[in-house]
Design a protein around this motif. Sequence first.
Motif, PDB file in Angstrom:
ATOM      1  N   SER A   6       0.867  -1.173   0.000  1.00  0.00           N
ATOM      2  CA  SER A   6       0.000   0.000   0.000  1.00  0.00           C
ATOM      3  C   SER A   6       0.910   1.231   0.000  1.00  0.00           C
ATOM      4  CB  SER A   6      -0.871  -0.022   1.265  1.00  0.00           C
ATOM      5  OG  SER A   6      -1.099   1.268   1.777  1.00  0.00           O
ATOM      6  N   THR A   7       0.605   2.205  -0.835  1.00  0.00           N
ATOM      7  CA  THR A   7       1.471   3.397  -0.861  1.00  0.00           C
ATOM      8  C   THR A   7       1.389   4.145   0.477  1.00  0.00           C
ATOM      9  OG1 THR A   7      -0.297   4.644  -1.962  1.00  0.00           O
ATOM     10  CG2 THR A   7       1.434   3.705  -3.375  1.00  0.00           C
ATOM     11  N   ASN A   8       0.230   4.059   1.162  1.00  0.00           N
ATOM     12  CA  ASN A   8       0.150   4.685   2.486  1.00  0.00           C
ATOM     13  C   ASN A   8       1.047   3.953   3.485  1.00  0.00           C
ATOM     14  OD1 ASN A   8      -1.825   6.468   1.511  1.00  0.00           O
ATOM     15  ND2 ASN A   8      -2.880   6.469   3.487  1.00  0.00           N
ATOM     16  N   LYS A  35      -5.463   0.119   1.110  1.00  0.00           N
ATOM     17  CA  LYS A  35      -6.351   0.372   2.255  1.00  0.00           C
ATOM     18  C   LYS A  35      -7.350   1.479   1.909  1.00  0.00           C
ATOM     19  CE  LYS A  35      -2.339   0.099   5.343  1.00  0.00           C
ATOM     20  NZ  LYS A  35      -2.477  -1.170   6.030  1.00  0.00           N
ATOM     21  N   GLY A  36      -8.581   1.242   2.337  1.00  0.00           N
ATOM     22  CA  GLY A  36      -9.584   2.285   2.263  1.00  0.00           C
ATOM     23  C   GLY A  36      -9.890   2.778   3.665  1.00  0.00           C
ATOM     24  N   ARG A  37     -10.850   3.664   3.781  1.00  0.00           N
ATOM     25  CA  ARG A  37     -11.219   4.134   5.116  1.00  0.00           C
ATOM     26  C   ARG A  37     -11.970   3.048   5.880  1.00  0.00           C
ATOM     27  NH1 ARG A  37     -12.040   9.559   6.453  1.00  0.00           N
ATOM     28  NH2 ARG A  37     -14.162   9.041   7.012  1.00  0.00           N
ATOM     29  N   CYS A  49      -2.682   4.852  -7.845  1.00  0.00           N
ATOM     30  CA  CYS A  49      -2.468   4.741  -6.399  1.00  0.00           C
ATOM     31  C   CYS A  49      -1.302   5.638  -6.037  1.00  0.00           C
ATOM     32  CB  CYS A  49      -2.090   3.329  -5.981  1.00  0.00           C
ATOM     33  SG  CYS A  49      -3.091   2.060  -6.712  1.00  0.00           S
ATOM     34  N   MET A  50      -1.534   6.633  -5.238  1.00  0.00           N
ATOM     35  CA  MET A  50      -0.430   7.512  -4.863  1.00  0.00           C
ATOM     36  C   MET A  50      -0.619   8.045  -3.444  1.00  0.00           C
ATOM     37  SD  MET A  50      -1.396  10.701  -7.351  1.00  0.00           S
ATOM     38  CE  MET A  50      -0.343  11.985  -6.717  1.00  0.00           C
ATOM     39  N   THR A  51       0.502   8.346  -2.812  1.00  0.00           N
ATOM     40  CA  THR A  51       0.457   8.944  -1.479  1.00  0.00           C
ATOM     41  C   THR A  51       1.430  10.116  -1.439  1.00  0.00           C
ATOM     42  OG1 THR A  51      -0.132   6.851  -0.425  1.00  0.00           O
ATOM     43  CG2 THR A  51       0.844   8.540   0.995  1.00  0.00           C
ATOM     44  N   PRO A  89     -16.629  12.657   3.655  1.00  0.00           N
ATOM     45  CA  PRO A  89     -15.537  13.626   3.678  1.00  0.00           C
ATOM     46  C   PRO A  89     -14.465  13.381   2.630  1.00  0.00           C
ATOM     47  CG  PRO A  89     -15.127  11.901   5.293  1.00  0.00           C
ATOM     48  CD  PRO A  89     -16.404  11.532   4.573  1.00  0.00           C
ATOM     49  N   ASN A  90     -14.479  12.190   1.983  1.00  0.00           N
ATOM     50  CA  ASN A  90     -13.262  11.826   1.243  1.00  0.00           C
ATOM     51  C   ASN A  90     -13.473  11.237  -0.143  1.00  0.00           C
ATOM     52  OD1 ASN A  90     -14.402   9.407   2.290  1.00  0.00           O
ATOM     53  ND2 ASN A  90     -12.490   8.375   1.818  1.00  0.00           N
ATOM     54  N   ASP A  91     -14.686  11.303  -0.650  1.00  0.00           N
ATOM     55  CA  ASP A  91     -14.936  10.654  -1.943  1.00  0.00           C
ATOM     56  C   ASP A  91     -14.914  11.657  -3.090  1.00  0.00           C
ATOM     57  OD1 ASP A  91     -15.285   8.275  -0.636  1.00  0.00           O
ATOM     58  OD2 ASP A  91     -17.478   8.338  -0.690  1.00  0.00           O
ATOM     59  N   GLY A 117      -3.274   9.586   1.027  1.00  0.00           N
ATOM     60  CA  GLY A 117      -3.390   8.505   0.042  1.00  0.00           C
ATOM     61  C   GLY A 117      -4.533   8.793  -0.911  1.00  0.00           C
ATOM     62  N   ILE A 118      -4.253   8.658  -2.189  1.00  0.00           N
ATOM     63  CA  ILE A 118      -5.254   8.991  -3.219  1.00  0.00           C
ATOM     64  C   ILE A 118      -5.417   7.794  -4.152  1.00  0.00           C
ATOM     65  CG2 ILE A 118      -5.761  10.526  -5.177  1.00  0.00           C
ATOM     66  CD1 ILE A 118      -3.747  12.543  -3.697  1.00  0.00           C
ATOM     67  N   GLY A 119      -6.623   7.329  -4.276  1.00  0.00           N
ATOM     68  CA  GLY A 119      -6.913   6.237  -5.208  1.00  0.00           C
ATOM     69  C   GLY A 119      -7.923   6.718  -6.232  1.00  0.00           C
ATOM     70  N   ILE A 120      -7.587   6.576  -7.524  1.00  0.00           N
ATOM     71  CA  ILE A 120      -8.508   6.992  -8.594  1.00  0.00           C
ATOM     72  C   ILE A 120      -8.759   5.796  -9.506  1.00  0.00           C
ATOM     73  CG2 ILE A 120      -8.882   8.574 -10.557  1.00  0.00           C
ATOM     74  CD1 ILE A 120      -8.622  10.075  -7.908  1.00  0.00           C
TER      75      ILE A 120
HETATM   76  C1  BTN Z   1     -11.544   5.362   0.518  1.00  0.00           C
HETATM   77  O1  BTN Z   1     -12.341   5.865  -0.273  1.00  0.00           O
HETATM   78  O2  BTN Z   1     -11.897   4.508   1.356  1.00  0.00           O
HETATM   79  C2  BTN Z   1     -10.113   5.809   0.489  1.00  0.00           C
HETATM   80  C3  BTN Z   1      -9.339   5.048  -0.550  1.00  0.00           C
HETATM   81  C4  BTN Z   1      -7.883   5.446  -0.622  1.00  0.00           C
HETATM   82  C5  BTN Z   1      -7.100   4.528  -1.525  1.00  0.00           C
HETATM   83  C6  BTN Z   1      -5.710   5.006  -1.752  1.00  0.00           C
HETATM   84  S1  BTN Z   1      -4.882   4.124  -3.045  1.00  0.00           S
HETATM   85  C7  BTN Z   1      -3.394   4.892  -2.614  1.00  0.00           C
HETATM   86  C8  BTN Z   1      -3.337   4.934  -1.101  1.00  0.00           C
HETATM   87  N1  BTN Z   1      -2.791   3.691  -0.594  1.00  0.00           N
HETATM   88  C9  BTN Z   1      -3.692   2.995   0.071  1.00  0.00           C
HETATM   89  O3  BTN Z   1      -3.494   1.870   0.592  1.00  0.00           O
HETATM   90  N2  BTN Z   1      -4.845   3.659   0.121  1.00  0.00           N
HETATM   91  C10 BTN Z   1      -4.774   4.926  -0.566  1.00  0.00           C
END
Ligand code: BTN
Length: 246
Positions: A6-8, A35-37, A49-51, A89-91, A117-120
């Motif tokens: 995971s980048t985080n 990882k997500g929230r 996937c970036m942090t 808060p984060n979508d 951490g940003i996932g697109i």
């Molecule tokens: C969410 O909507 O739950 C947050 C998702 C965040 C995903 C990104 S992908 C890059 C970074 N590394 C991770 O493991 N999670 C975040």
Amino acid sequence: MGEVDSTNAAAMRLLEEGSLKDGLTIIAEKQTAGKGRHGRSWLSDGGLCMTVLTEAVASHAGFVTLSAGLGVAEGLAAAAGRPFFLKYPNDIFSEKTGGRKIGGILAQAKRGWTAIGIGINMEQTSFPAELAGTATSLKQLGVTMNKEIAAAAILNSLEPWMDVLKAGNIGLIRERWLKLNCTIGEKVAVRDVSPTVEGTATGLDEDGALIVETDRGLVRVTTGGLMIARPSDAPRTGLSAPPKKE
Ligand code: BTN
């Protein structure tokens, strides 16, 4: 970087090691344990996937994810030539109303730093059944963009918003977030609290908390996940967030 858990998590390991620079960015081709929230996993195959590591802003903690969201939504919008929206808060969402989630942010703080951490969702053409009705990708929206362009556009926009946050210009963040959000005015449910908080999102306060008007009065939602209630969702409960009542 090629493959990483995971980048985080990689950012957290760098924090343990020290010697960091503000704005340090980790981008991975593939995550094996994204990882997500709320402890959820994040499916990142075909996605960006970036942090980004940034010095923490303790005085305005409630605005970190919101200002990062502005950077992501505006950066993607500039590169794609179409707007994106923010669900508290984060979508990152595809439309102001009736949209789908195209990305998310997971901000984690440690040792005076914040890992953003940003996932697109970029190239996915389908999603698992449990996400099929709520997720989308740039490709599904008809936007062709490679990950490098998306990452560069996001970073170009994220940095100035982080500067605004560090300068404490919360009014500007709040004003812009209110313009881009797709939460205010919607029926929402906050999960993992008992009793479940259900009501209408009516505003964003000066600490970055969402104000929800419920049968029991106004409730401040500080960190929780929100479900935009659709007619078919009405009986469902379950999101997370310990709302604070004033
Ligand atoms: C969410 O909507 O739950 C947050 C998702 C965040 C995903 C990104 S992908 C890059 C970074 N590394 C991770 O493991 N999670 C975040």
